[in-house]
Scaffold this motif. Structure first.
Motif, short mmCIF file in Angstrom:
data_model
loop_
_atom_site.label_atom_id
_atom_site.label_comp_id
_atom_site.label_asym_id
_atom_site.label_seq_id
_atom_site.Cartn_x
_atom_site.Cartn_y
_atom_site.Cartn_z
N ASN A 64 0.81 -1.22 0.00
CA ASN A 64 0.00 0.00 0.00
C ASN A 64 0.85 1.28 0.00
N GLY A 65 2.18 1.12 -0.06
CA GLY A 65 3.08 2.27 -0.11
C GLY A 65 3.58 2.75 1.23
N ASN A 66 3.11 2.15 2.32
CA ASN A 66 3.57 2.52 3.65
C ASN A 66 4.79 1.72 4.04
N TRP A 67 5.63 2.33 4.88
CA TRP A 67 6.83 1.66 5.38
C TRP A 67 6.57 1.13 6.78
N THR A 68 7.29 0.06 7.13
CA THR A 68 7.25 -0.49 8.47
C THR A 68 8.59 -0.19 9.15
N GLY A 69 8.69 -0.54 10.44
CA GLY A 69 9.96 -0.49 11.15
C GLY A 69 10.58 0.88 11.28
N LEU A 70 11.91 0.89 11.37
CA LEU A 70 12.68 2.12 11.57
C LEU A 70 12.40 3.14 10.47
N ILE A 71 12.41 2.70 9.24
CA ILE A 71 12.16 3.63 8.13
C ILE A 71 10.75 4.19 8.22
N GLY A 72 9.78 3.36 8.56
CA GLY A 72 8.40 3.82 8.71
C GLY A 72 8.26 4.86 9.80
N LYS A 73 8.94 4.67 10.93
CA LYS A 73 8.87 5.63 12.02
C LYS A 73 9.47 6.98 11.61
N ILE A 74 10.56 6.94 10.87
CA ILE A 74 11.17 8.17 10.39
C ILE A 74 10.28 8.82 9.33
#
Length: 83
Positions: A64-74
């Motif tokens: 869906n274009g969303n990031w998970t983990g460390l990259i997602g938090k940033i």
């Protein structure tokens, strides 16, 4: 010329892994190579830090274009209050 960040709090997303990064159980002091570098920079530029533990998840791009983990938090500018 020295930049003074006037004790602004910067949030740091991290993944535990010595010799690079480790944070104490209170989440207020980092150790390791990156922790010592960050501490030196914080002292020089006058800022504080709070740490976001990404629990060994570097991140992946979901369909869906969303990031998970460390990259997602940033990427999503997650703050400590929402964890």
């Amino acid at each position: 010329m020295r930049l003074n960040l006037q004790q602004q709090n910067l949030q740091v997303a991290f993944i535990k892994g010595l010799p690079f990064t480790s944070v104490n159980e209170h989440g207020d002091k980092a150790d390791g190579i990156e922790g010592k570098l960050l501490s030196t920079l914080a002292e020089y530029f006058n800022f504080t830090t709070s740490f976001i533990d990404c629990l060994d998840d570097f991140g992946a791009l979901k369909s869906n274009g969303n990031w998970t983990g460390l990259i997602g938090k940033i990427f999503n500018k997650v703050n400590m209050d929402s964890i």
